[in-house]
Design a protein around this motif. Structure first.
Motif, PDB file in Angstrom:
ATOM      1  N   VAL A  69       0.838  -1.204   0.000  1.00 41.58           N
ATOM      2  CA  VAL A  69       0.000   0.000   0.000  1.00 41.58           C
ATOM      3  C   VAL A  69       0.870   1.251   0.000  1.00 41.58           C
ATOM      4  CG1 VAL A  69      -1.649   1.339   1.362  1.00 41.58           C
ATOM      5  CG2 VAL A  69      -1.990  -1.107   1.077  1.00 41.58           C
ATOM      6  N   ALA A  70       1.935   1.251   0.789  1.00 37.23           N
ATOM      7  CA  ALA A  70       2.837   2.400   0.821  1.00 37.23           C
ATOM      8  C   ALA A  70       3.493   2.622  -0.538  1.00 37.23           C
ATOM      9  CB  ALA A  70       3.906   2.203   1.900  1.00 37.23           C
ATOM     10  N   LEU A  71       3.867   1.542  -1.218  1.00 35.20           N
ATOM     11  CA  LEU A  71       4.427   1.661  -2.569  1.00 35.20           C
ATOM     12  C   LEU A  71       3.435   2.334  -3.514  1.00 35.20           C
ATOM     13  CD1 LEU A  71       6.240  -1.751  -3.220  1.00 35.20           C
ATOM     14  CD2 LEU A  71       7.272   0.519  -3.315  1.00 35.20           C
ATOM     15  N   LEU A  72       2.186   1.904  -3.467  1.00 39.38           N
ATOM     16  CA  LEU A  72       1.169   2.466  -4.351  1.00 39.38           C
ATOM     17  C   LEU A  72       0.901   3.931  -4.022  1.00 39.38           C
ATOM     18  CD1 LEU A  72      -1.306  -0.558  -4.448  1.00 39.38           C
ATOM     19  CD2 LEU A  72       0.219   0.205  -6.275  1.00 39.38           C
ATOM     20  N   VAL A  73       0.920   4.284  -2.739  1.00 38.57           N
ATOM     21  CA  VAL A  73       0.722   5.686  -2.342  1.00 38.57           C
ATOM     22  C   VAL A  73       1.843   6.563  -2.885  1.00 38.57           C
ATOM     23  CG1 VAL A  73       0.738   7.253  -0.357  1.00 38.57           C
ATOM     24  CG2 VAL A  73      -0.674   5.201  -0.304  1.00 38.57           C
ATOM     25  N   LEU A  74       3.086   6.130  -2.715  1.00 38.01           N
ATOM     26  CA  LEU A  74       4.214   6.917  -3.220  1.00 38.01           C
ATOM     27  C   LEU A  74       4.179   6.987  -4.746  1.00 38.01           C
ATOM     28  CD1 LEU A  74       7.184   5.825  -0.943  1.00 38.01           C
ATOM     29  CD2 LEU A  74       5.969   7.986  -0.944  1.00 38.01           C
TER      30      LEU A  74
ATOM     31  N   SER B 112       1.508   2.621   9.369  1.00 40.24           N
ATOM     32  CA  SER B 112       1.296   3.216   8.051  1.00 40.24           C
ATOM     33  C   SER B 112       2.373   4.259   7.759  1.00 40.24           C
ATOM     34  CB  SER B 112      -0.095   3.855   7.967  1.00 40.24           C
ATOM     35  OG  SER B 112      -1.112   2.876   8.092  1.00 40.24           O
ATOM     36  N   TRP B 113       2.672   5.081   8.732  1.00 38.38           N
ATOM     37  CA  TRP B 113       3.746   6.074   8.551  1.00 38.38           C
ATOM     38  C   TRP B 113       5.098   5.394   8.435  1.00 38.38           C
ATOM     39  CZ3 TRP B 113       2.628  10.647   6.919  1.00 38.38           C
ATOM     40  CH2 TRP B 113       1.417  11.247   7.265  1.00 38.38           C
ATOM     41  N   GLN B 114       5.288   4.338   9.217  1.00 38.39           N
ATOM     42  CA  GLN B 114       6.555   3.606   9.112  1.00 38.39           C
ATOM     43  C   GLN B 114       6.714   2.972   7.737  1.00 38.39           C
ATOM     44  OE1 GLN B 114       6.032   1.028  12.503  1.00 38.39           O
ATOM     45  NE2 GLN B 114       7.217   2.353  13.871  1.00 38.39           N
ATOM     46  N   ALA B 115       5.619   2.437   7.186  1.00 40.36           N
ATOM     47  CA  ALA B 115       5.686   1.849   5.850  1.00 40.36           C
ATOM     48  C   ALA B 115       6.062   2.895   4.809  1.00 40.36           C
ATOM     49  CB  ALA B 115       4.345   1.207   5.497  1.00 40.36           C
ATOM     50  N   LEU B 116       5.495   4.093   4.923  1.00 36.56           N
ATOM     51  CA  LEU B 116       5.874   5.177   4.012  1.00 36.56           C
ATOM     52  C   LEU B 116       7.339   5.549   4.192  1.00 36.56           C
ATOM     53  CD1 LEU B 116       2.729   7.499   4.195  1.00 36.56           C
ATOM     54  CD2 LEU B 116       3.547   6.236   2.208  1.00 36.56           C
ATOM     55  N   GLY B 117       7.815   5.515   5.438  1.00 37.65           N
ATOM     56  CA  GLY B 117       9.221   5.801   5.686  1.00 37.65           C
ATOM     57  C   GLY B 117      10.132   4.764   5.071  1.00 37.65           C
ATOM     58  N   VAL B 118       9.739   3.488   5.154  1.00 33.75           N
ATOM     59  CA  VAL B 118      10.529   2.405   4.556  1.00 33.75           C
ATOM     60  C   VAL B 118      10.656   2.599   3.050  1.00 33.75           C
ATOM     61  CG1 VAL B 118      10.536  -0.066   4.039  1.00 33.75           C
ATOM     62  CG2 VAL B 118      10.011   0.707   6.350  1.00 33.75           C
ATOM     63  N   GLN B 119       9.515   2.789   2.385  1.00 36.30           N
ATOM     64  CA  GLN B 119       9.548   2.934   0.931  1.00 36.30           C
ATOM     65  C   GLN B 119      10.172   4.259   0.518  1.00 36.30           C
ATOM     66  OE1 GLN B 119       9.024   0.319  -0.607  1.00 36.30           O
ATOM     67  NE2 GLN B 119       7.932  -0.848   0.953  1.00 36.30           N
ATOM     68  N   GLY B 120       9.975   5.301   1.325  1.00 31.66           N
ATOM     69  CA  GLY B 120      10.617   6.580   1.026  1.00 31.66           C
ATOM     70  C   GLY B 120      12.130   6.486   1.080  1.00 31.66           C
TER      71      GLY B 120
END
Length: 310
Positions: A145-150, A212-220
């Motif tokens: 999901v984080a990948l798709l958001v980014l 969710s924020w951590q997932a965005l941080g990982v992919q970021g």
């Protein structure tokens, strides 16, 4: 009579002995075919020259960013464990996570990293094996999901460099209304994924916000790793956004269980992504090759990790 724990799922019927080697052979065949297609459509001497010119300082930064993404990913997984009563110290969880990375990449024919975690933690926390499996599954899904958001956010960035290759090699700029597509789909997709997550993984609801924020941080961090690889190849001064979009698309392709460690799937995505956005194919594929090398080197540390049963 031997007592059984009713919280564990009933034992599955034993799989046919040929299924695991057959699946491995299929993965190897797909990976070999993908790499053959890349080699067939790529100027290999140009690829070799591009890789030889990579700057070590930027490569070290890329490796550091990738390692940071994995450290944060380990913390995220432990958060999922914690909300369902599987209490692990961060140090123990990190060793288990790194060992799992090694198993996933270097031992594809045997038990995978996630399978080993389910086995080991299932023995340490009787009756929680189903929860452990669901935590691992949710961890993977939250990363997707984080990948798709980014991907949606980057696709919505107004950039003159974002254009498609047209007939005759001429670039076709995307129309201005294109940005409304990912921006419109983004809140809908996030709301849908949150609703499905609360329905299917209700026991983990307390962890959704922070993870969710951590997932965005990982992919970021991994997107920044790709940017550092572009800089290492001397291509950061040119169009950057299309390379990052292709990198995110390749990360989605690598998650699919088609190859071993994403090898072949990433390279194929970069090759056709370079054609789509009229990018340098040697630079694009070099990013993929270097990212795989960094992944392998960081995962290799897991070979020296020892995880004792608690």
């Amino acid at each position: 009579m031997v007592a059984t724990d009713t919280n564990d799922p009933p034992p599955a019927a034993p799989a046919a002995p040929w299924r695991r080697p057959a699946a491995l052979l299929l993965k190897l065949a797909f990976m070999a075919g993908a790499l053959w297609l890349v080699a067939r459509h790529l100027d290999l001497p140009a690829l070799a020259r591009t890789l030889r010119g990579a700057r070590p300082g930027w490569l070290a930064l890329a490796a550091g960013l990738f390692t940071a993404s994995k450290l944060l990913s380990s913390v995220r997984l432990n958060r999922f464990f914690g909300v369902v009563g599987i209490s692990l110290s961060e140090g123990y969880n990190l060793r288990l996570y790194w060992l799992g990375m090694f198993y996933n990449l270097f031992l594809p024919g045997g038990i995978g990293g996630d399978g080993y975690k389910v086995y080991l933690l299932g023995r340490q926390f009787p009756g929680r094996r189903a929860l452990i499996f669901r935590a691992l599954l949710l961890d993977r899904l939250s990363g997707m999901v984080a990948l798709l958001v980014l991907l949606a956010l980057l696709a919505a960035v107004p950039a003159a460099e974002l254009q498609l290759a047209g007939a005759g090699g001429l670039g076709l700029a995307l129309p201005p209304w294109w940005r409304a597509v990912p921006l419109g789909l983004l809140p809908l997709g996030v709301a849908l994924s949150y609703g499905l997550g609360c329905w299917v993984f209700s026991e983990f609801r307390g962890a959704f916000g922070r993870t969710s924020w951590q997932a965005l941080g990982v992919q970021g961090a991994q997107v920044l790793c790709a940017w550092a690889l572009l800089a290492a190849l001397g291509a950061a001064g040119g169009p950057v956004l299309p390379y990052l979009l292709v990198f995110l698309a390749s990360s989605i392709a690598a998650v699919l269980p088609l190859t071993i460690g994403g090898l072949g799937a990433r390279e194929l995505t970069f090759l056709y992504g370079a054609k789509l956005f009229a990018l340098s194919a040697p630079v694009a594929v070099s990013i993929s090759v270097l990212f795989y090398v960094i992944t392998a080197l960081v995962s290799l540390v897991g070979a020296w990790v020892r995880v004792e049963q608690k």
